[in-house]
Every structure is written in structure tokens, then in C-alpha cells.
Write a protein that holds these residues in place. Structure first.
Motif, mmCIF file in Angstrom:
data_model
loop_
_atom_site.group_PDB
_atom_site.id
_atom_site.type_symbol
_atom_site.label_atom_id
_atom_site.label_comp_id
_atom_site.label_asym_id
_atom_site.label_seq_id
_atom_site.Cartn_x
_atom_site.Cartn_y
_atom_site.Cartn_z
ATOM 1 N N MET A 91 -18.410 -29.708 -30.516
ATOM 2 C CA MET A 91 -18.608 -31.415 -30.769
ATOM 3 C C MET A 91 -17.985 -31.976 -30.346
ATOM 4 S SD MET A 91 -20.584 -33.717 -33.345
ATOM 5 C CE MET A 91 -22.104 -32.706 -32.999
ATOM 6 N N THR A 92 -17.639 -32.530 -29.090
ATOM 7 C CA THR A 92 -16.628 -33.822 -28.620
ATOM 8 C C THR A 92 -17.113 -34.866 -29.650
ATOM 9 O OG1 THR A 92 -18.057 -34.635 -27.030
ATOM 10 C CG2 THR A 92 -17.138 -32.255 -26.293
ATOM 11 N N LYS A 93 -16.242 -35.681 -29.272
ATOM 12 C CA LYS A 93 -15.112 -36.773 -30.545
ATOM 13 C C LYS A 93 -16.125 -37.838 -29.729
ATOM 14 C CE LYS A 93 -10.762 -38.617 -31.149
ATOM 15 N NZ LYS A 93 -9.314 -38.711 -31.111
ATOM 16 N N SER A 94 -16.772 -38.199 -28.398
ATOM 17 C CA SER A 94 -17.755 -38.716 -28.338
ATOM 18 C C SER A 94 -19.183 -38.107 -28.251
ATOM 19 C CB SER A 94 -17.801 -39.385 -26.874
ATOM 20 O OG SER A 94 -17.809 -38.034 -25.588
ATOM 21 N N GLU A 95 -19.386 -37.574 -29.179
ATOM 22 C CA GLU A 95 -20.710 -37.065 -29.665
ATOM 23 C C GLU A 95 -20.176 -37.179 -30.933
ATOM 24 O OE1 GLU A 95 -20.714 -32.587 -27.946
ATOM 25 O OE2 GLU A 95 -21.642 -33.515 -26.543
ATOM 26 N N SER A 96 -19.700 -37.157 -31.879
ATOM 27 C CA SER A 96 -19.875 -37.408 -33.261
ATOM 28 C C SER A 96 -19.834 -38.966 -33.856
ATOM 29 C CB SER A 96 -18.320 -36.459 -33.808
ATOM 30 O OG SER A 96 -17.298 -37.360 -33.032
ATOM 31 N N VAL A 97 -18.866 -39.617 -32.549
ATOM 32 C CA VAL A 97 -18.671 -41.154 -32.810
ATOM 33 C C VAL A 97 -19.808 -41.818 -31.679
ATOM 34 C CG1 VAL A 97 -17.640 -42.991 -33.208
ATOM 35 C CG2 VAL A 97 -16.343 -40.945 -33.441
ATOM 36 N N GLN A 98 -20.786 -42.225 -32.223
ATOM 37 C CA GLN A 98 -21.462 -43.322 -31.190
ATOM 38 C C GLN A 98 -22.045 -44.567 -31.827
ATOM 39 O OE1 GLN A 98 -24.498 -40.916 -30.561
ATOM 40 N NE2 GLN A 98 -24.128 -39.738 -28.506
ATOM 41 N N TRP A 99 -22.364 -45.580 -30.786
ATOM 42 C CA TRP A 99 -22.519 -46.614 -31.266
ATOM 43 C C TRP A 99 -23.640 -47.618 -30.712
ATOM 44 C CZ3 TRP A 99 -16.836 -49.669 -30.219
ATOM 45 C CH2 TRP A 99 -15.764 -48.815 -31.254
ATOM 46 N N ALA A 100 -23.917 -48.042 -31.291
ATOM 47 C CA ALA A 100 -25.571 -48.750 -30.401
ATOM 48 C C ALA A 100 -24.593 -49.137 -29.202
ATOM 49 C CB ALA A 100 -26.100 -48.961 -31.515
ATOM 50 N N LEU A 101 -25.009 -49.760 -28.278
ATOM 51 C CA LEU A 101 -25.347 -50.266 -26.897
ATOM 52 C C LEU A 101 -26.123 -51.375 -26.852
ATOM 53 C CD1 LEU A 101 -22.668 -51.306 -24.956
ATOM 54 C CD2 LEU A 101 -24.613 -50.120 -23.257
ATOM 55 N N SER A 102 -25.213 -52.791 -26.674
ATOM 56 C CA SER A 102 -26.268 -53.959 -26.744
ATOM 57 C C SER A 102 -25.971 -54.943 -26.085
ATOM 58 C CB SER A 102 -26.894 -54.769 -28.693
ATOM 59 O OG SER A 102 -27.311 -55.753 -28.081
ATOM 60 N N GLY A 103 -26.368 -55.992 -25.700
ATOM 61 C CA GLY A 103 -25.798 -56.948 -24.513
ATOM 62 C C GLY A 103 -26.411 -58.219 -24.755
ATOM 63 N N PHE A 104 -26.248 -59.809 -24.197
ATOM 64 C CA PHE A 104 -27.236 -60.626 -24.034
ATOM 65 C C PHE A 104 -28.082 -61.074 -22.652
ATOM 66 C CE2 PHE A 104 -23.518 -61.228 -26.986
ATOM 67 C CZ PHE A 104 -23.370 -62.783 -27.861
ATOM 68 N N GLY A 105 -28.731 -60.643 -23.604
ATOM 69 C CA GLY A 105 -29.977 -60.410 -22.197
ATOM 70 C C GLY A 105 -30.046 -61.763 -21.922
ATOM 71 N N ASP A 106 -29.679 -62.770 -22.013
ATOM 72 C CA ASP A 106 -29.924 -64.083 -21.162
ATOM 73 C C ASP A 106 -28.589 -64.502 -19.961
ATOM 74 O OD1 ASP A 106 -27.944 -64.726 -22.930
ATOM 75 O OD2 ASP A 106 -29.105 -66.920 -23.416
ATOM 76 N N GLU A 107 -28.048 -63.860 -19.750
ATOM 77 C CA GLU A 107 -26.731 -63.700 -19.369
ATOM 78 C C GLU A 107 -26.923 -62.908 -17.545
ATOM 79 O OE1 GLU A 107 -22.444 -62.995 -19.641
ATOM 80 O OE2 GLU A 107 -22.270 -63.971 -21.920
ATOM 81 N N ILE A 108 -28.458 -61.836 -18.074
ATOM 82 C CA ILE A 108 -28.476 -61.139 -17.429
ATOM 83 C C ILE A 108 -29.733 -61.961 -16.155
ATOM 84 C CG2 ILE A 108 -30.030 -59.282 -16.408
ATOM 85 C CD1 ILE A 108 -28.891 -57.700 -18.753
ATOM 86 N N ASP A 109 -30.690 -62.761 -17.276
ATOM 87 C CA ASP A 109 -31.466 -63.449 -16.533
ATOM 88 C C ASP A 109 -32.732 -64.556 -17.553
ATOM 89 O OD1 ASP A 109 -32.895 -63.523 -13.329
ATOM 90 O OD2 ASP A 109 -34.598 -63.544 -14.539
ATOM 91 N N ASP A 110 -32.702 -65.361 -16.636
ATOM 92 C CA ASP A 110 -33.830 -66.050 -18.028
ATOM 93 C C ASP A 110 -35.131 -65.257 -18.416
ATOM 94 O OD1 ASP A 110 -32.451 -68.267 -18.276
ATOM 95 O OD2 ASP A 110 -32.988 -69.511 -16.767
#
Length: 281
Positions: free
Chosen positions: A1-20
Motif C-alpha cells: 500500500m502506498t502512502k497516498s492510499e494509506s492517508v486519505q482526506w475528504a475533499l470538499s469546497g465552497f460551492g457558492d464559489e462555483i455558481d449560485d
């Protein structure tokens, strides 16, 4: 298992920066591989001003897209400290209701403007208000996260630490925003990380330049984003990474990027994560 597979974060983002339109928000976030969305506004309306019917509709949009809410990006505390304590406590009640409907575990808050006064003059008033907000949130299952922001009391590491340690509540923790530290002349990792890390539970992703305070994609500025990501990884951080690019323009309660620039920001952060050996879930 690679490091990127063993350490994972949940990706999020500010939706209203995309569109109303929340459907556009959701579509772009899913296309970028995000599992979550941070909710500041929809249909041109701030999250704490949405009606019960609108909150229910928003929940349906996110459910249909397979997205969960990582946080309510409220404007609580982005007001003058001279307003009564009850002013923001009442508004926090509306943010807590939004968090309940959308299933968000965090609510972002701020620590008050104080134009024309010295920080030490307003310190007690800030602590009184932050304590009241934390007490209101205790027992709800929702954690308030204070964002370091320019022009508020908690803009530099010393005062951020003062707030969280003095209030001393399990319902008040910290969101980490490297760009905001840069904009007040602070080297985020070098000057703040060690002191603040015990209280940091949420990562907001944007970067900035010391030279002109301009916000830039993560890893392209002076926010020491890679060093921070590596240190968070090594400390066992397992929280969210929430994109807040501000690449088109910023205003008092938020910012905007648009779908294309938001994608630029996401790809820039993906390079940082790859360099640090962190994956996204």
C-alpha cells in the motif's frame, strides 16, 4: 500500500464559489472527485437566510449528487464587536438548524471586527461573545471552527490561540486558512503551526502572496501549503480539505471563482497532495 492510499482526506469546497445554482455546485464538485461540499450560500442567498423549504431542497440536491456537507460556512462573527452578544447567538441558531438539516459536523465562525480600536480594548468583549457562541453549540453535536481572517480579532496566531484556550470548549476548535495568515504578514507554518495544531480540526485550502496579498492557487504562494499538508499528514490529521479559491474576487462575506478557476484551484491542490503522498476519499 502506498502512502497516498494509506492517508486519505475528504475533499470538499465552497460551492457558492462555483455558481449560485446548487445543482451546478454539486455537479462541479463531483466532477472534481469531491465527496463533500461546504455550504455558504445557494440561489444567491446566504446559508443562514435560507428558509426551511430551501434547506430541504438543498439537502435533496446534495443527496441526489451523492454529496455530504462538510461544514456550514456561516458569517457568524463577521460583525462589529459592539453589537449585543445575543445578535450573533441568534444567528448561530439558524446556522445550527442548517447544519442539522444538511448533516454538517462543523460551522465556520469568526471573531468580530473592531474598527478604530486596539485589540486589547476589545479582547474581553470578543471572549464574552465567543464563549456565548461555544456554549450555544455545546451538546448539539456540531463543532464551531474559528477561521483566522484579516481585520477580525483572531487574525494572528497569538490572538487565535488566546480565543480557543480561554473559551476552552469542546465545541470551539480551529479552521486553518494559510492565505489569510499571509495577508496579515504571518508565515503560516513557520509562525503558527506548532502553537495552533492541537486545536486545528479543519483545513481550508487557499494560498496568497506576501508581496500584494493576492490570492493564488494552493502551492503557488507564500502560504507554506505543502509543508503544512505534510505536517498534518504526519500528525495523523484525518479531516476535511476544503477548497476556497477566491480566484476571481473576494467580498466581505466570501469570494467567487467560477467553475473554470475552481477547477484550476482543485488541480493545483491535487499536485500538493500528490507531492505529500495524501489521497482523497
Amino acid at each position: 500500500m502506498t502512502k497516498s492510499e494509506s492517508v486519505q482526506w475528504a475533499l470538499s469546497g465552497f460551492g457558492d464559489e462555483i455558481d449560485d445554482d446548487p445543482r451546478v455546485q454539486a455537479a462541479v464538485m463531483r466532477a472534481l472527485g469531491a465527496s463533500h461540499i461546504e455550504v455558504r450560500g445557494a440561489w444567491g442567498t446566504n446559508i443562514i437566510e435560507l428558509s426551511e423549504e430551501q434547506l430541504a431542497e438543498l439537502k435533496g440536491v446534495f443527496d441526489e449528487a451523492g454529496l455530504k456537507a462538510s461544514a456550514i460556512a456561516s458569517p457568524i462573527g463577521k460583525v462589529d464587536v459592539g453589537l449585543p452578544v445575543e445578535h450573533e447567538v441568534e444567528r448561530l441558531g439558524r446556522a445550527l438548524r442548517a447544519a442539522e438539516v444538511l448533516g454538517a459536523p462543523y460551522i465556520r465562525i469568526f471573531s468580530f471586527y473592531y474598527e478604530g480600536k486596539a485589540p486589547e480594548e476589545v479582547r474581553d468583549a470578543v471572549i464574552e461573545r465567543m464563549t456565548a457562541l461555544a456554549r450555544r453549540a455545546e451538546g448539539t453535536g456540531v463543532t464551531l471552527v474559528h477561521e483566522n481572517e484579516k481585520d477580525i480579532f483572531g487574525d494572528v496566531p497569538e490572538r487565535v490561540l488566546d480565543i480557543v484556550e480561554t473559551v476552552d470548549s469542546p465545541a470551539l476548535k480551529l479552521a486553518w486558512d494559510p492565505a489569510n495568515f499571509v495577508q496579515v504578514g504571518v508565515k503560516p507554518f513557520s509562525d503558527a503551526y506548532t502553537r495552533l495544531r492541537p486545536h486545528v480540526v479543519y483545513l481550508q485550502v487557499k494560498d496568497a502572496l506576501f508581496s500584494n496579498r493576492q490570492v493564488v492557487p494552493a502551492g503557488e504562494g507564500d502560504g507554506e501549503v505543502l509543508r503544512t499538508v505534510e505536517a498534518l499528514r504526519d500528525s495523523g490529521y484525518e479531516g476535511f480539505a476544503s477548497l476556497e479559491p477566491h480566484l476571481a474576487y473576494a467580498y466581505e462575506t466570501g469570494g467567487f471563482s467560477g467553475p473554470y478557476a475552481f477547477g484550476v484551484a482543485a488541480r493545483a491542490f491535487a499536485k500538493v497532495l500528490e507531492a505529500a503522498g495524501v489521497g482523497v476519499a
